[in-house]
Design an enzyme around this catalytic site. Structure first.
Site, short mmCIF file in Angstrom:
data_model
loop_
_atom_site.label_atom_id
_atom_site.label_comp_id
_atom_site.label_asym_id
_atom_site.label_seq_id
_atom_site.Cartn_x
_atom_site.Cartn_y
_atom_site.Cartn_z
N ASP A 12 0.47 -0.94 0.22
CA ASP A 12 -0.68 0.13 -0.24
C ASP A 12 0.54 1.19 0.01
OD1 ASP A 12 0.65 -0.44 2.71
OD2 ASP A 12 -0.87 0.24 3.22
N GLU A 68 14.18 -3.75 9.46
CA GLU A 68 15.38 -3.25 8.90
C GLU A 68 16.72 -3.08 9.22
OE1 GLU A 68 11.44 -0.41 8.60
OE2 GLU A 68 12.55 -1.64 10.50
#
Length: 294
Positions: free
Chosen positions: A156, A241
């Protein structure tokens, strides 16, 4: 009369010859002037090598899933030499995603794996991204061309085409700003003399790499060099991350892109959860629509 006619004929023939020569010169000049424009259009396509971008996108079933994937796929169709790896959070592959991929013009790989619930982490996409990394390793081992870039993409998010142009410059790990993320207008690495010197982040700024998943891409061959590199359920939320980057780079090695991290080419947008009325509670309920894929 006859002598006068004979004298005029050579002059007429000379005029015709000059006219023919003039036409040939005109055609030659027209072709010559048109040729460079024609060459400029085809030369880059033939001679420019583009490393493959492997886009890894976890996805899960929800009402806005097809809308999000459609929007993203329309962007990716404009990216040259792109391979989309889409992984469903599901026990089986769904027809909705399968049909969407088949109807696209994209080169793709369709995978699936169900998320394993864990008390350590509520992060999404961990198992899905790891399955995709394993696929990339197997693919590169068998491939003659091992050059490429791995980019982790939410289904998205919003991506400008320029972000894909930037990541083709990567030697090891490239970074750039991400818009509308971490409670900020833009979260970004700070650059001094062409090197990452810090980070502009307010959400958990103590993270080893306080950047969003959309804010970096990795040379694909590093995943062959580091077969142990993967995401983990054992780290707290927001550290995925840092978890993957710790295997392949250090802060000093990061390559600032997007004009020294001053341009935003990707935004961490999120689709609003649709509000659907319950037909059973309506005075005049609509016709059943279960047979239509939305």
């Amino acid at each position: 009369m006859d002598g006068s006619s004979d004298n005029k004929m050579p002059f007429v023939n000379i005029k015709k010859q000059y006219l023919a020569i003039g036409m040939l010169i005109f055609v030659a000049l027209f072709f010559f002037n048109s040729r460079p424009a024609f060459q400029c259009q085809i030369t880059p396509e033939v001679n420019t090598y583009l490393p493959t971008i492997y886009g890894i996108t976890p996805t899960y079933a929800r009402l806005a899933q097809k809308a999000d994937l459609t929007r993203l796929s329309q962007t990716l169709m404009l990216v040259r030499n792109f391979h989309w790896i889409i992984i469903e959070d599901s026990e089986t592959k769904t027809k909705l995603v399968e049909n969407l991929l088949k109807e696209s013009t994209l080169k793709y790989t369709h995978l699936n794996v169900k998320t394993q619930k864990s008390k350590h982490s509520t992060a999404s996409g961990v198992e899905q991204r790891n399955v995709a990394l394993n696929w990339i390793r197997d693919h590169l081992r068998k491939s003659e061309d091992k050059k490429g870039v791995v980019y982790f993409m939410d289904d998205d998010n919003t991506y400008a085409l320029k972000v894909f142009e930037e990541m083709r410059k990567i030697k090891k790990v490239g970074v750039w700003p991400v818009g509308i993320v971490g409670g900020m207008r833009v979260e970004m690495p700070l650059v001094t003399n062409g090197k990452v010197s810090g980070y502009n982040a307010v959400w958990k700024p103590f993270r080893p790499f306080p950047i969003d998943m959309a804010g970096f891409a990795i040379n694909a061959t590093l995943f062959l060099d580091h077969p142990e590199a993967k995401f983990s359920r054992k780290v707290q939320s927001g550290f995925q991350e840092s978890e993957i980057l710790k295997y392949v780079t250090t802060k000093d090695e990061l390559e600032p892109l997007a004009d020294n991290c001053t341009k935003v080419y990707v935004w961490h947008t999120r689709t609003q959860k649709p509000s659907i009325l319950n037909p059973k509670k309506l005075k005049n309920p609509p016709l059943p629509d279960d047979h239509i894929e939305v």
